[in-house]
Design a protein around this motif. Sequence first.
Motif, PDB file in Angstrom:
ATOM      1  N   SER A   1       4.446  -4.040  -0.500  1.00  0.00           N
ATOM      2  CA  SER A   1       5.722  -4.530   0.208  1.00  0.00           C
ATOM      3  C   SER A   1       5.670  -5.744   0.897  1.00  0.00           C
ATOM      4  O   SER A   1       4.792  -6.588   0.892  1.00  0.00           O
ATOM      5  N   ARG A   2       6.933  -6.044   1.649  1.00  0.00           N
ATOM      6  CA  ARG A   2       7.041  -7.508   2.262  1.00  0.00           C
ATOM      7  C   ARG A   2       7.857  -7.416   3.393  1.00  0.00           C
ATOM      8  O   ARG A   2       8.990  -6.577   3.181  1.00  0.00           O
ATOM      9  N   ASP A   3       7.663  -8.238   4.076  1.00  0.00           N
ATOM     10  CA  ASP A   3       8.752  -8.438   5.230  1.00  0.00           C
ATOM     11  C   ASP A   3       8.945  -9.960   5.411  1.00  0.00           C
ATOM     12  O   ASP A   3       8.169 -10.837   5.833  1.00  0.00           O
ATOM     13  N   ASN A   4      10.151 -10.449   4.743  1.00  0.00           N
ATOM     14  CA  ASN A   4      10.454 -11.764   4.603  1.00  0.00           C
ATOM     15  C   ASN A   4      10.563 -12.426   5.747  1.00  0.00           C
ATOM     16  O   ASN A   4      10.549 -13.628   5.923  1.00  0.00           O
ATOM     17  N   ALA A   5      11.074 -11.820   6.835  1.00  0.00           N
ATOM     18  CA  ALA A   5      11.197 -12.451   8.242  1.00  0.00           C
ATOM     19  C   ALA A   5      10.116 -12.617   8.945  1.00  0.00           C
ATOM     20  O   ALA A   5       9.981 -13.725   9.732  1.00  0.00           O
ATOM     21  N   LYS A   6       8.885 -12.144   8.467  1.00  0.00           N
ATOM     22  CA  LYS A   6       7.557 -12.356   8.857  1.00  0.00           C
ATOM     23  C   LYS A   6       6.645 -13.309   7.997  1.00  0.00           C
ATOM     24  O   LYS A   6       5.673 -13.614   8.291  1.00  0.00           O
ATOM     25  N   ASN A   7       7.255 -13.606   6.753  1.00  0.00           N
ATOM     26  CA  ASN A   7       6.656 -14.137   5.828  1.00  0.00           C
ATOM     27  C   ASN A   7       5.385 -13.595   5.362  1.00  0.00           C
ATOM     28  O   ASN A   7       4.286 -14.265   5.007  1.00  0.00           O
ATOM     29  N   THR A   8       5.407 -12.214   5.290  1.00  0.00           N
ATOM     30  CA  THR A   8       4.252 -11.463   5.178  1.00  0.00           C
ATOM     31  C   THR A   8       4.349 -10.532   3.964  1.00  0.00           C
ATOM     32  O   THR A   8       5.504  -9.937   3.837  1.00  0.00           O
ATOM     33  N   MET A   9       3.241 -10.205   3.138  1.00  0.00           N
ATOM     34  CA  MET A   9       3.172  -9.278   2.123  1.00  0.00           C
ATOM     35  C   MET A   9       2.093  -8.251   2.345  1.00  0.00           C
ATOM     36  O   MET A   9       1.296  -8.948   3.053  1.00  0.00           O
ATOM     37  N   TYR A  10       2.483  -6.949   1.940  1.00  0.00           N
ATOM     38  CA  TYR A  10       1.200  -6.150   2.295  1.00  0.00           C
ATOM     39  C   TYR A  10       0.751  -5.407   1.017  1.00  0.00           C
ATOM     40  O   TYR A  10       1.755  -5.398  -0.097  1.00  0.00           O
ATOM     41  N   LEU A  11      -0.259  -4.917   1.219  1.00  0.00           N
ATOM     42  CA  LEU A  11      -0.800  -4.013   0.054  1.00  0.00           C
ATOM     43  C   LEU A  11      -1.385  -2.863   0.748  1.00  0.00           C
ATOM     44  O   LEU A  11      -2.565  -2.977   1.088  1.00  0.00           O
ATOM     45  N   GLN A  12      -0.902  -1.510   0.691  1.00  0.00           N
ATOM     46  CA  GLN A  12      -1.384  -0.304   1.277  1.00  0.00           C
ATOM     47  C   GLN A  12      -2.309   0.178   0.102  1.00  0.00           C
ATOM     48  O   GLN A  12      -1.349   0.719  -0.895  1.00  0.00           O
ATOM     49  N   MET A  13      -3.506   0.270   0.387  1.00  0.00           N
ATOM     50  CA  MET A  13      -4.299   1.040  -0.810  1.00  0.00           C
ATOM     51  C   MET A  13      -4.522   2.313  -0.164  1.00  0.00           C
ATOM     52  O   MET A  13      -5.608   2.520   0.765  1.00  0.00           O
ATOM     53  N   ASN A  14      -4.302   3.195  -0.982  1.00  0.00           N
ATOM     54  CA  ASN A  14      -4.974   4.567  -0.662  1.00  0.00           C
ATOM     55  C   ASN A  14      -5.808   5.165  -1.583  1.00  0.00           C
ATOM     56  O   ASN A  14      -5.777   4.827  -2.791  1.00  0.00           O
TER      57      ASN A  14
END
Length: 128
Positions: free
Chosen positions: A71-84
């Motif tokens: 996922s990503r939050d463009n307002a925060k210039n951040t991308m995430y990777l949730q690993m389960n």
Amino acid sequence: QVQLVESGGGSVQAGGSLRLSCVAFGRSFSSSTMGWFRQPPGKEREFVAAIRWSGGRVYYADSVEGRFTISRDNAKNTMYLQMNSLKLEDTAVYYCAVHSVVGGPPSSVRNSGFYVNWGQGTQVTVSS
């Protein structure tokens, strides 16, 4: 100067979860496809997941499909990777990077050669 910084790695037991973050500094990547790659010990770097600028289209490697969520939050210039449901074979250094072509074809999304501005990586270690 453009810089990507990954964080969130660590050691976890098999079946556990981690959430990686990738923050971009220097300019906005809100119009770019971004991706996660990983390099297991003694192996080549491999594609994990990618996300288009809008977040409306995501891509996963078969090995992580259904367990990882990008996922990503463009307002925060951040991308995430949730690993389960992490497995031993998920042990690797995880890198984030920016695709060099805005709106590049789907065939290029999984190819590390199209990515630039690689981060320094974050270690994920899964133990039994």
